[in-house]
Design a protein around this motif. Structure first.
Motif, PDB file in Angstrom:
ATOM      1  N   ASP A 157       0.795  -1.227   0.000  1.00  0.00           N
ATOM      2  CA  ASP A 157       0.000   0.000   0.000  1.00  0.00           C
ATOM      3  C   ASP A 157       0.829   1.280   0.000  1.00  0.00           C
ATOM      4  OD1 ASP A 157      -2.144  -1.733   0.153  1.00  0.00           O
ATOM      5  OD2 ASP A 157      -2.313  -1.582   2.337  1.00  0.00           O
ATOM      6  N   GLY A 158       2.094   1.167   0.352  1.00  0.00           N
ATOM      7  CA  GLY A 158       2.947   2.344   0.379  1.00  0.00           C
ATOM      8  C   GLY A 158       2.987   3.021   1.735  1.00  0.00           C
ATOM      9  N   LEU A 159       3.991   3.880   1.918  1.00  0.00           N
ATOM     10  CA  LEU A 159       4.195   4.561   3.197  1.00  0.00           C
ATOM     11  C   LEU A 159       3.076   5.542   3.548  1.00  0.00           C
ATOM     12  CD1 LEU A 159       6.086   4.843   5.608  1.00  0.00           C
ATOM     13  CD2 LEU A 159       7.328   6.618   4.348  1.00  0.00           C
ATOM     14  N   PRO A 160       2.496   6.309   2.597  1.00  0.00           N
ATOM     15  CA  PRO A 160       1.447   7.268   2.970  1.00  0.00           C
ATOM     16  C   PRO A 160       0.281   6.631   3.712  1.00  0.00           C
ATOM     17  CG  PRO A 160       2.237   7.737   0.767  1.00  0.00           C
ATOM     18  CD  PRO A 160       2.869   6.442   1.172  1.00  0.00           C
ATOM     19  N   SER A 161      -0.080   5.399   3.346  1.00  0.00           N
ATOM     20  CA  SER A 161      -1.174   4.716   4.024  1.00  0.00           C
ATOM     21  C   SER A 161      -0.856   4.487   5.493  1.00  0.00           C
ATOM     22  CB  SER A 161      -1.466   3.377   3.334  1.00  0.00           C
ATOM     23  OG  SER A 161      -2.450   2.641   4.038  1.00  0.00           O
ATOM     24  N   LEU A 162       0.379   4.057   5.774  1.00  0.00           N
ATOM     25  CA  LEU A 162       0.781   3.839   7.165  1.00  0.00           C
ATOM     26  C   LEU A 162       0.892   5.168   7.916  1.00  0.00           C
ATOM     27  CD1 LEU A 162       3.519   1.068   6.817  1.00  0.00           C
ATOM     28  CD2 LEU A 162       1.096   0.791   7.348  1.00  0.00           C
ATOM     29  N   GLN A 163       1.354   6.191   7.237  1.00  0.00           N
ATOM     30  CA  GLN A 163       1.459   7.506   7.872  1.00  0.00           C
ATOM     31  C   GLN A 163       0.084   8.034   8.279  1.00  0.00           C
ATOM     32  OE1 GLN A 163       3.685   9.331   4.607  1.00  0.00           O
ATOM     33  NE2 GLN A 163       5.412   9.706   5.994  1.00  0.00           N
ATOM     34  N   GLU A 164      -0.906   7.837   7.406  1.00  0.00           N
ATOM     35  CA  GLU A 164      -2.262   8.286   7.732  1.00  0.00           C
ATOM     36  C   GLU A 164      -2.815   7.541   8.938  1.00  0.00           C
ATOM     37  OE1 GLU A 164      -4.634   7.846   4.262  1.00  0.00           O
ATOM     38  OE2 GLU A 164      -3.448   9.267   3.056  1.00  0.00           O
ATOM     39  N   ARG A 165      -2.550   6.239   9.003  1.00  0.00           N
ATOM     40  CA  ARG A 165      -3.023   5.452  10.145  1.00  0.00           C
ATOM     41  C   ARG A 165      -2.353   5.919  11.433  1.00  0.00           C
ATOM     42  NH1 ARG A 165      -2.053  -0.879  10.076  1.00  0.00           N
ATOM     43  NH2 ARG A 165      -2.630  -0.481   7.895  1.00  0.00           N
ATOM     44  N   LEU A 166      -1.056   6.185  11.365  1.00  0.00           N
ATOM     45  CA  LEU A 166      -0.346   6.650  12.554  1.00  0.00           C
ATOM     46  C   LEU A 166      -0.850   8.026  12.989  1.00  0.00           C
ATOM     47  CD1 LEU A 166       1.900   6.027  14.586  1.00  0.00           C
ATOM     48  CD2 LEU A 166       3.516   7.144  13.041  1.00  0.00           C
ATOM     49  N   GLU A 167      -1.182   8.855  12.033  1.00  0.00           N
ATOM     50  CA  GLU A 167      -1.719  10.188  12.349  1.00  0.00           C
ATOM     51  C   GLU A 167      -3.000  10.075  13.169  1.00  0.00           C
ATOM     52  OE1 GLU A 167      -2.141  14.130  12.743  1.00  0.00           O
ATOM     53  OE2 GLU A 167      -0.432  13.260  11.672  1.00  0.00           O
ATOM     54  N   ARG A 168      -3.808   9.065  12.868  1.00  0.00           N
ATOM     55  CA  ARG A 168      -5.071   8.900  13.588  1.00  0.00           C
ATOM     56  C   ARG A 168      -4.860   8.431  15.030  1.00  0.00           C
ATOM     57  NH1 ARG A 168      -6.588   6.519   8.598  1.00  0.00           N
ATOM     58  NH2 ARG A 168      -6.384   4.416   9.482  1.00  0.00           N
ATOM     59  N   VAL A 169      -3.897   7.543  15.242  1.00  0.00           N
ATOM     60  CA  VAL A 169      -3.744   6.949  16.577  1.00  0.00           C
ATOM     61  C   VAL A 169      -2.644   7.593  17.404  1.00  0.00           C
ATOM     62  CG1 VAL A 169      -4.630   4.740  15.759  1.00  0.00           C
ATOM     63  CG2 VAL A 169      -2.153   5.127  15.766  1.00  0.00           C
ATOM     64  N   ASP A 170      -1.705   8.266  16.745  1.00  0.00           N
ATOM     65  CA  ASP A 170      -0.571   8.851  17.478  1.00  0.00           C
ATOM     66  C   ASP A 170      -0.030  10.042  16.695  1.00  0.00           C
ATOM     67  OD1 ASP A 170       1.647   9.413  18.999  1.00  0.00           O
ATOM     68  OD2 ASP A 170       2.620   7.469  18.738  1.00  0.00           O
ATOM     69  N   VAL A 179       1.415  12.692  17.599  1.00  0.00           N
ATOM     70  CA  VAL A 179       2.722  13.184  18.033  1.00  0.00           C
ATOM     71  C   VAL A 179       3.838  12.444  17.310  1.00  0.00           C
ATOM     72  CG1 VAL A 179       4.300  13.399  19.995  1.00  0.00           C
ATOM     73  CG2 VAL A 179       1.866  13.913  20.288  1.00  0.00           C
ATOM     74  N   SER A 180       3.749  11.109  17.297  1.00  0.00           N
ATOM     75  CA  SER A 180       4.764  10.324  16.588  1.00  0.00           C
ATOM     76  C   SER A 180       4.697  10.568  15.084  1.00  0.00           C
ATOM     77  CB  SER A 180       4.577   8.827  16.867  1.00  0.00           C
ATOM     78  OG  SER A 180       4.910   8.520  18.208  1.00  0.00           O
ATOM     79  N   ALA A 181       3.491  10.723  14.547  1.00  0.00           N
ATOM     80  CA  ALA A 181       3.348  10.968  13.114  1.00  0.00           C
ATOM     81  C   ALA A 181       4.073  12.243  12.706  1.00  0.00           C
ATOM     82  CB  ALA A 181       1.873  11.047  12.743  1.00  0.00           C
ATOM     83  N   GLY A 182       4.073  13.234  13.596  1.00  0.00           N
ATOM     84  CA  GLY A 182       4.762  14.483  13.300  1.00  0.00           C
ATOM     85  C   GLY A 182       6.269  14.384  13.428  1.00  0.00           C
ATOM     86  N   ARG A 183       6.738  13.377  14.162  1.00  0.00           N
ATOM     87  CA  ARG A 183       8.176  13.239  14.397  1.00  0.00           C
ATOM     88  C   ARG A 183       8.852  12.268  13.438  1.00  0.00           C
ATOM     89  NH1 ARG A 183       8.031  12.250  20.963  1.00  0.00           N
ATOM     90  NH2 ARG A 183       7.761  14.425  21.627  1.00  0.00           N
ATOM     91  N   LEU A 184       8.125  11.259  13.005  1.00  0.00           N
ATOM     92  CA  LEU A 184       8.734  10.158  12.269  1.00  0.00           C
ATOM     93  C   LEU A 184       8.473  10.279  10.778  1.00  0.00           C
ATOM     94  CD1 LEU A 184       7.663   7.250  14.674  1.00  0.00           C
ATOM     95  CD2 LEU A 184       9.724   8.663  14.766  1.00  0.00           C
ATOM     96  N   GLY A 185       9.510   9.984   9.982  1.00  0.00           N
ATOM     97  CA  GLY A 185       9.337  10.097   8.545  1.00  0.00           C
ATOM     98  C   GLY A 185       9.760   8.882   7.755  1.00  0.00           C
TER      99      GLY A 185
END
Length: 313
Positions: A142-155, A157-163
């Motif tokens: 699915d690619g990284l953007p899909s995982l980033q969106e999921r992390l944004e929903r649950v965490d 703070v980490s979504a803003g720090r991790l790339g």
């Protein structure tokens, strides 16, 4: 926090940490401090755990160690994955053994999270290979953007720090296993045992030039041959080692996707970016005592911070 003076046999003298960006001279300062305080060095550079990764990591040579024992260097094969939690346990064991010998423990490195794992009260959530594998497969499909969106929903703070994919997958794994956001496990700035941190304050423009010269020096010293040798030893299978600065770029040369000059320039850019991230990380810690990396009295000032009079090295 004041440190124990040289010659003391306090059962728990402060751990001394020498930190700063890559190329700032941490290894040399660590050796000088160790010689002055009858100390031993513990490596806190994640890429220097790997056997054979010498040129590309600027690993301190046996001659440059000047007889000072160094721990947690060359402890892993390139196929193994570095673990902060494993490092924490191994580093604290080494600290205890060094102190038991009446020596001083000198932690040296620029891997910020590893330094904090060694020095600070820090809890590590568990892992689950099945969850990790599923998330890695989702990343591939699915690619990284899909995982980033999921992390944004649950965490968020980490979504803003991790790339990068590895850390994002880890953050999602922790949330699935614990129900807690990964960011909730980040430590407070509280030392696990007494410690003093010395940071090397750099001139950024001079460092930029130095890093470029260092990469070109690595190429001249045989970096491509080192990568070729490690590739035969399984470098590509190592999730940590294969991403190391210089090694990832020069694997492309082996694949015919790049040439030496391009790989060198890409390594220079990546190394400069890494140095900026290191400075940002360490600058956020108010406990670090900063010294100008080019100060002619660098060693004496470092020893003064450690609570010891300067000694002739």
């Amino acid at each position: 926090m004041s440190a124990t003076r040289a010659g003391s046999r306090d059962p728990k003298p402060p751990v001394i940490a020498v930190v700063g960006p890559t190329g700032s001279g941490k290894s040399d300062l660590g050796v000088a401090v160790a010689l002055a305080l009858d100390g031993e060095v513990i490596n806190a550079d994640a890429m220097q755990f790997y056997r054979g990764m010498d040129i590309g990591t600027a690993k301190i040579s046996a001659a440059e160690r000047r007889g000072v024992p160094h721990h947690l260097l060359d402890t892993m094969d390139v196929t193994q994955e570095a673990s902060v939690s494993d490092f924490q346990a191994e580093c604290r064991l080494a600290i205890g053994e060094i102190h038991a010998r009446g020596k001083r423990a000198i932690l040296v490195g620029g891997s910020g999270l590893y330094v904090r794992a060694a020095l600070d009260v820090l809890e590590f959530p568990g892992t689950d290979p099945g969850v990790r594998q599923r998330l890695e497969q989702e990343h591939e499909s699915d690619g990284l953007p899909s995982l980033q969106e999921r992390l944004e929903r649950v965490d968020p703070v980490s979504a803003g720090r991790l790339g990068d994919a590895r850390r994002i997958i880890r953050a999602l794994e922790v949330f699935e296993l614990t129900g807690r956001p990964f960011s909730s496990f980040m430590p407070k700035r509280e030392y696990f045992q007494p410690a003093v941190q010395i940071g090397l304050d750099v001139d950024r423009e001079i460092l930029r030039d130095r890093l470029a010269m260092r990469v070109h020096g690595m190429v001249d010293a045989g970096l491509l041959a080192e990568v070729t040798r490690l590739d035969a030893a399984g470098l590509r299978q190592g999730k940590t080692a294969s991403r190391a600065l210089g090694y990832a770029q020069f694997l492309k040369v082996l694949d015919g996707e790049s040439d030496t000059a391009t790989a060198a320039e890409e390594t220079i850019v990546a190394t400069r970016q890494f140095a900026r991230r290191q400075l940002t990380w360490f600058r956020a810690d108010p406990r670090i005592h900063w010294i100008d990396w080019q100060d002619p009295d660098l060693v004496a000032k470092a020893l003064e911070i450690c609570g010891s009079p300067a000694s002739v090295i």
